[in-house]
Design an enzyme around this catalytic site. Sequence first.
Site, PDB file in Angstrom:
ATOM      1  N   TYR A 154       0.923  -1.022   0.041  1.00  0.00           N
ATOM      2  CA  TYR A 154       0.157   0.021   0.055  1.00  0.00           C
ATOM      3  C   TYR A 154       0.872   1.267   0.146  1.00  0.00           C
ATOM      4  O   TYR A 154       0.489   2.219  -0.662  1.00  0.00           O
ATOM      5  CB  TYR A 154      -0.795   0.022   1.436  1.00  0.00           C
ATOM      6  CG  TYR A 154      -2.032   0.925   1.468  1.00  0.00           C
ATOM      7  CD1 TYR A 154      -3.181   1.005   0.761  1.00  0.00           C
ATOM      8  CD2 TYR A 154      -1.823   2.157   2.248  1.00  0.00           C
ATOM      9  CE1 TYR A 154      -4.094   1.949   0.669  1.00  0.00           C
ATOM     10  CE2 TYR A 154      -2.831   2.988   2.476  1.00  0.00           C
ATOM     11  CZ  TYR A 154      -3.944   2.895   1.491  1.00  0.00           C
ATOM     12  OH  TYR A 154      -4.958   3.826   1.817  1.00  0.00           O
ATOM     13  N   LYS A 158       0.597   4.152  -2.660  1.00  0.00           N
ATOM     14  CA  LYS A 158       0.306   5.432  -2.724  1.00  0.00           C
ATOM     15  C   LYS A 158       1.627   6.624  -2.592  1.00  0.00           C
ATOM     16  O   LYS A 158       1.137   7.740  -3.019  1.00  0.00           O
ATOM     17  CB  LYS A 158      -0.053   5.586  -1.104  1.00  0.00           C
ATOM     18  CG  LYS A 158      -1.413   4.859  -0.801  1.00  0.00           C
ATOM     19  CD  LYS A 158      -2.537   5.454  -1.727  1.00  0.00           C
ATOM     20  CE  LYS A 158      -3.887   4.937  -1.033  1.00  0.00           C
ATOM     21  NZ  LYS A 158      -4.867   5.157  -2.214  1.00  0.00           N
TER      22      LYS A 158
HETATM   23  N1  NAD Z   1      -9.609   5.634   5.393  1.00  0.00           N
HETATM   24  C1  NAD Z   1      -8.505   6.040   5.531  1.00  0.00           C
HETATM   25  O1  NAD Z   1      -8.128   6.257   6.674  1.00  0.00           O
HETATM   26  C2  NAD Z   1      -7.618   6.466   4.270  1.00  0.00           C
HETATM   27  C3  NAD Z   1      -6.476   6.889   4.519  1.00  0.00           C
HETATM   28  C4  NAD Z   1      -5.910   7.330   3.369  1.00  0.00           C
HETATM   29  C5  NAD Z   1      -6.069   7.103   2.092  1.00  0.00           C
HETATM   30  N2  NAD Z   1      -7.106   6.607   1.979  1.00  0.00           N
HETATM   31  C6  NAD Z   1      -7.389   6.225   0.684  1.00  0.00           C
HETATM   32  O2  NAD Z   1      -9.104   6.878   0.382  1.00  0.00           O
HETATM   33  C7  NAD Z   1      -9.636   5.992  -0.736  1.00  0.00           C
HETATM   34  C8  NAD Z   1     -11.055   5.687  -0.246  1.00  0.00           C
HETATM   35  O3  NAD Z   1     -10.800   4.817   1.192  1.00  0.00           O
HETATM   36  P1  NAD Z   1     -11.857   4.402   2.144  1.00  0.00           P
HETATM   37  O4  NAD Z   1     -11.479   4.379   3.451  1.00  0.00           O
HETATM   38  O5  NAD Z   1     -13.068   5.109   1.743  1.00  0.00           O
HETATM   39  O6  NAD Z   1     -12.143   2.955   1.644  1.00  0.00           O
HETATM   40  P2  NAD Z   1     -13.295   1.820   1.486  1.00  0.00           P
HETATM   41  O7  NAD Z   1     -12.729   0.465   1.620  1.00  0.00           O
HETATM   42  O8  NAD Z   1     -14.377   2.242   2.628  1.00  0.00           O
HETATM   43  O9  NAD Z   1     -13.984   2.132   0.147  1.00  0.00           O
HETATM   44  C9  NAD Z   1     -13.057   1.876  -1.034  1.00  0.00           C
HETATM   45  C10 NAD Z   1     -14.296   1.761  -2.111  1.00  0.00           C
HETATM   46  O10 NAD Z   1     -13.336   1.187  -3.391  1.00  0.00           O
HETATM   47  C11 NAD Z   1     -14.189   0.240  -3.985  1.00  0.00           C
HETATM   48  N3  NAD Z   1     -13.056  -0.500  -4.960  1.00  0.00           N
HETATM   49  C12 NAD Z   1     -12.048  -1.357  -4.406  1.00  0.00           C
HETATM   50  N4  NAD Z   1     -11.503  -1.831  -5.577  1.00  0.00           N
HETATM   51  C13 NAD Z   1     -12.131  -1.467  -6.639  1.00  0.00           C
HETATM   52  C14 NAD Z   1     -11.890  -1.664  -7.870  1.00  0.00           C
HETATM   53  N5  NAD Z   1     -11.028  -2.287  -8.380  1.00  0.00           N
HETATM   54  N6  NAD Z   1     -12.712  -0.986  -8.788  1.00  0.00           N
HETATM   55  C15 NAD Z   1     -13.625  -0.119  -8.492  1.00  0.00           C
HETATM   56  N7  NAD Z   1     -14.096   0.016  -7.210  1.00  0.00           N
HETATM   57  C16 NAD Z   1     -13.133  -0.576  -6.157  1.00  0.00           C
HETATM   58  C17 NAD Z   1     -14.757  -0.536  -2.839  1.00  0.00           C
HETATM   59  O11 NAD Z   1     -15.506  -1.661  -3.568  1.00  0.00           O
HETATM   60  C18 NAD Z   1     -15.211   0.471  -1.915  1.00  0.00           C
HETATM   61  O12 NAD Z   1     -16.325   0.782  -2.158  1.00  0.00           O
HETATM   62  C19 NAD Z   1      -8.682   4.486  -0.809  1.00  0.00           C
HETATM   63  O13 NAD Z   1      -7.971   4.849  -2.003  1.00  0.00           O
HETATM   64  C20 NAD Z   1      -7.656   4.671   0.427  1.00  0.00           C
HETATM   65  O14 NAD Z   1      -6.616   3.886   0.039  1.00  0.00           O
HETATM   66  C21 NAD Z   1      -8.002   6.238   3.072  1.00  0.00           C
END
Ligand code: NAD
Length: 253
Positions: A154, A158
């Site tokens: 990851y 990122k």
């Molecule tokens: N939650 C955190 O603390 C956090 C921190 C830093 C970065 N992020 C990033 O923010 C973004 C959203 O995170 P989140 O916490 O809402 O995650 P989440 O797991 O709640 O939601 C992610 C969504 O992406 C969809 N997804 C996964 N693979 C896919 C694919 N191949 N094609 C289409 N859709 C797909 C999933 O079905 C899901 O609905 C991600 O890129 C994550 O890495 C999250």
Amino acid sequence: MSETTTRTAIVTGGARGIGAAIAERLASDGMNVAVIDLREDDTADVVGRIRAAGGTALGIGADVADEEQVAGAVQRVADEVGAPTVLVNNAGVIRDNMLFKMTRDEFDTVLGVHLTGNFLMTRAVQGHMVEQKFGRVISLSSTSALGNRGQTNYSAAKAGIQGMTKTYAIELGKFGVTANAIAPGFIETDMTKATAERVGVDFDDFVKAAVSQIPVARSGKPEDIAHTASFLASEGSGFVSGQVIYVAGGPKA
Ligand SMILES: NC(=O)c1ccc[n+]([C@@H]2O[C@H](COP(=O)([O-])OP(=O)(O)OC[C@H]3O[C@@H](n4cnc5c(N)ncnc54)[C@H](O)[C@@H]3O)[C@@H](O)[C@H]2O)c1
């Protein structure tokens, strides 16, 4: 074009969490919004909320790491809600494991969704942006780009997104297209719930531990990221490009 021009935005992984909040925010900013997630059914809730609030939304099932599905999805967006000129690359997965236990599949899966998915989506949408002489590519990075235990895959993805963002900014700038990354810290979503489960900690305790390290003394909410995305997607942000904005309640992870 003025702030009142109706733009069409695509938000990948928009069925829940951060993506859903961004989709709803961009819709309330006045954009038509296409929500792409793995299963079209999963987009129904957010699409319904946007429509109930008077907005225009379309839900599409597609895997961002699949070239054909990406091409089909972007074509549907252009045909049904307008040429997309705002792209939020938000879809993401985690497959955390310590380096010595991480499988090749765990590594490849994470890079496939975050990096290949970002590349395929951005390549498919950029033509519409160039044609309209306006575009906003916003990609979700993470504080994990700086390194995080259990996240070799990851953190590589990122950090890679930051490099891609800067390259998009350089190549597409002269067409009125900006590209920026948002690097969230700890945001309460299903993703952080899954991490708490994996390490065997109750989610409330997991949040408390995270908050103790955050200068603004609270956890992040999807709306915090949506607010930043709204700024980067706006007409007025055209001189901000190739940047990584850490949205983490403080200067570092
Ligand atoms: N939650 C955190 O603390 C956090 C921190 C830093 C970065 N992020 C990033 O923010 C973004 C959203 O995170 P989140 O916490 O809402 O995650 P989440 O797991 O709640 O939601 C992610 C969504 O992406 C969809 N997804 C996964 N693979 C896919 C694919 N191949 N094609 C289409 N859709 C797909 C999933 O079905 C899901 O609905 C991600 O890129 C994550 O890495 C999250």
